[in-house]
Design a protein around this motif. Structure first.
Motif, short mmCIF file in Angstrom:
data_model
loop_
_atom_site.label_atom_id
_atom_site.label_comp_id
_atom_site.label_asym_id
_atom_site.label_seq_id
_atom_site.Cartn_x
_atom_site.Cartn_y
_atom_site.Cartn_z
N CYS A 63 0.97 -1.43 0.20
CA CYS A 63 0.12 -0.03 -0.14
C CYS A 63 0.76 1.21 -0.11
CB CYS A 63 -0.96 -0.04 1.26
SG CYS A 63 -2.15 -1.59 1.42
N THR A 64 0.20 2.30 -0.73
CA THR A 64 1.10 3.68 -0.86
C THR A 64 0.94 4.31 0.51
OG1 THR A 64 -0.54 4.64 -1.72
CG2 THR A 64 1.17 3.62 -2.94
N GLU A 65 0.06 4.03 1.50
CA GLU A 65 -0.26 5.10 2.61
C GLU A 65 0.97 4.68 3.53
OE1 GLU A 65 -4.04 4.26 0.52
OE2 GLU A 65 -2.64 2.64 1.36
N ASP A 66 1.51 3.61 3.80
CA ASP A 66 2.48 3.24 4.80
C ASP A 66 3.62 2.51 4.06
OD1 ASP A 66 4.08 3.02 6.74
OD2 ASP A 66 2.83 2.10 8.15
N LYS A 67 4.86 2.65 4.43
CA LYS A 67 5.85 1.89 3.76
C LYS A 67 5.85 0.36 3.87
CE LYS A 67 10.50 1.46 4.81
NZ LYS A 67 11.80 1.77 5.28
N ASP A 68 5.33 -0.10 5.35
CA ASP A 68 5.34 -1.21 5.79
C ASP A 68 3.88 -2.08 5.38
OD1 ASP A 68 7.82 -1.43 6.31
OD2 ASP A 68 7.76 -0.54 8.37
N ALA A 69 2.84 -1.18 5.07
CA ALA A 69 1.70 -1.78 5.11
C ALA A 69 1.40 -2.54 3.88
CB ALA A 69 0.56 -0.48 5.06
N PHE A 70 0.73 -3.63 4.01
CA PHE A 70 0.29 -4.56 2.92
C PHE A 70 -1.07 -5.24 3.24
CE2 PHE A 70 2.93 -7.33 5.57
CZ PHE A 70 2.40 -8.54 5.39
N VAL A 71 -1.79 -5.86 1.96
CA VAL A 71 -2.75 -6.74 2.21
C VAL A 71 -2.43 -8.02 1.50
CG1 VAL A 71 -4.35 -4.99 2.70
CG2 VAL A 71 -4.11 -5.61 0.29
N LEU A 72 -3.00 -9.25 1.78
CA LEU A 72 -2.84 -10.35 0.97
C LEU A 72 -4.30 -10.44 0.34
CD1 LEU A 72 -0.95 -12.68 3.68
CD2 LEU A 72 -0.04 -11.41 1.58
N VAL A 73 -4.24 -10.89 -0.84
CA VAL A 73 -5.51 -10.84 -1.71
C VAL A 73 -5.38 -12.36 -2.46
CG1 VAL A 73 -6.87 -10.25 -3.63
CG2 VAL A 73 -5.54 -8.63 -1.99
N GLN A 74 -6.52 -13.19 -2.15
CA GLN A 74 -6.54 -14.39 -2.79
C GLN A 74 -7.55 -14.33 -4.00
OE1 GLN A 74 -8.64 -17.43 -0.76
NE2 GLN A 74 -7.39 -19.01 -1.25
N ARG A 76 -9.12 -16.62 -6.99
CA ARG A 76 -9.39 -18.11 -7.76
C ARG A 76 -10.22 -17.46 -8.98
NH1 ARG A 76 -11.97 -20.62 -2.05
NH2 ARG A 76 -9.77 -21.22 -1.22
N SER A 77 -9.60 -17.95 -10.13
CA SER A 77 -9.93 -17.75 -11.37
C SER A 77 -10.06 -16.10 -11.30
CB SER A 77 -11.51 -18.00 -11.64
OG SER A 77 -11.88 -17.83 -13.11
N ARG A 78 -11.01 -15.35 -11.54
CA ARG A 78 -10.76 -13.83 -11.76
C ARG A 78 -11.61 -13.18 -10.38
NH1 ARG A 78 -10.03 -11.41 -17.40
NH2 ARG A 78 -8.18 -10.33 -16.66
N ILE A 79 -12.06 -14.12 -9.40
CA ILE A 79 -12.53 -13.61 -8.35
C ILE A 79 -11.71 -13.72 -7.20
CG2 ILE A 79 -14.47 -14.18 -6.69
CD1 ILE A 79 -15.72 -15.68 -8.87
N CYS A 80 -11.47 -12.21 -6.70
CA CYS A 80 -10.49 -12.05 -5.76
C CYS A 80 -11.22 -11.66 -4.06
CB CYS A 80 -9.49 -11.01 -6.14
SG CYS A 80 -8.60 -11.33 -7.53
N THR A 81 -10.53 -12.09 -3.27
CA THR A 81 -11.01 -11.70 -1.85
C THR A 81 -9.82 -11.30 -0.80
OG1 THR A 81 -11.05 -13.92 -1.05
CG2 THR A 81 -13.28 -13.21 -1.74
N LEU A 82 -10.26 -10.54 -0.19
CA LEU A 82 -9.02 -9.91 1.06
C LEU A 82 -8.95 -11.15 1.86
CD1 LEU A 82 -7.43 -7.41 1.19
CD2 LEU A 82 -9.08 -6.86 2.88
N LEU A 83 -7.86 -11.52 2.04
CA LEU A 83 -7.17 -12.45 3.22
C LEU A 83 -6.82 -11.65 4.48
CD1 LEU A 83 -5.06 -15.21 1.40
CD2 LEU A 83 -7.47 -15.26 2.28
N ARG A 84 -5.82 -10.66 4.24
CA ARG A 84 -5.71 -9.83 5.34
C ARG A 84 -5.25 -8.67 5.15
NH1 ARG A 84 -0.02 -11.02 8.72
NH2 ARG A 84 0.88 -9.66 7.43
#
Length: 84
Positions: A63-74, A76-84
């Protein structure tokens, strides 16, 4: 004699097809990070890629908001959901 050549050609093209499947979900992963994770996506990394009938890709979206910020996205096919 042609069968070994066809098999060899198929083995050479397989990594390219897998890379295309991974890159196909990048836009959806960024959108999931933006909408569900309140994250403005910057860099995308592939954390896990599983092929098969129910193939999936897990992306780490920085993420651009913070240097250490990130999210994990899963995805399947082209359907994506946020993991963390």
């Amino acid at each position: 004699m042609r069968l070994p050549l066809l098999i060899a050609a198929g083995l050479l093209l397989a990594p390219a097809a897998q890379a295309a499947n991974v890159s196909a979900g990048q836009a959806e992963a960024k959108e999931a990070a933006r909408s569900s994770g309140n994250c403005t996506p910057a860099k995308l990394e592939v954390m896990r890629y599983a092929v098969g009938r129910e193939g999936q890709t897990v992306f780490k979206v920085n993420c651009t908001e913070d240097k250490d910020a990130f999210v994990l996205v899963q995805c399947r096919s082209r359907i994506c959901t946020l993991l963390r």
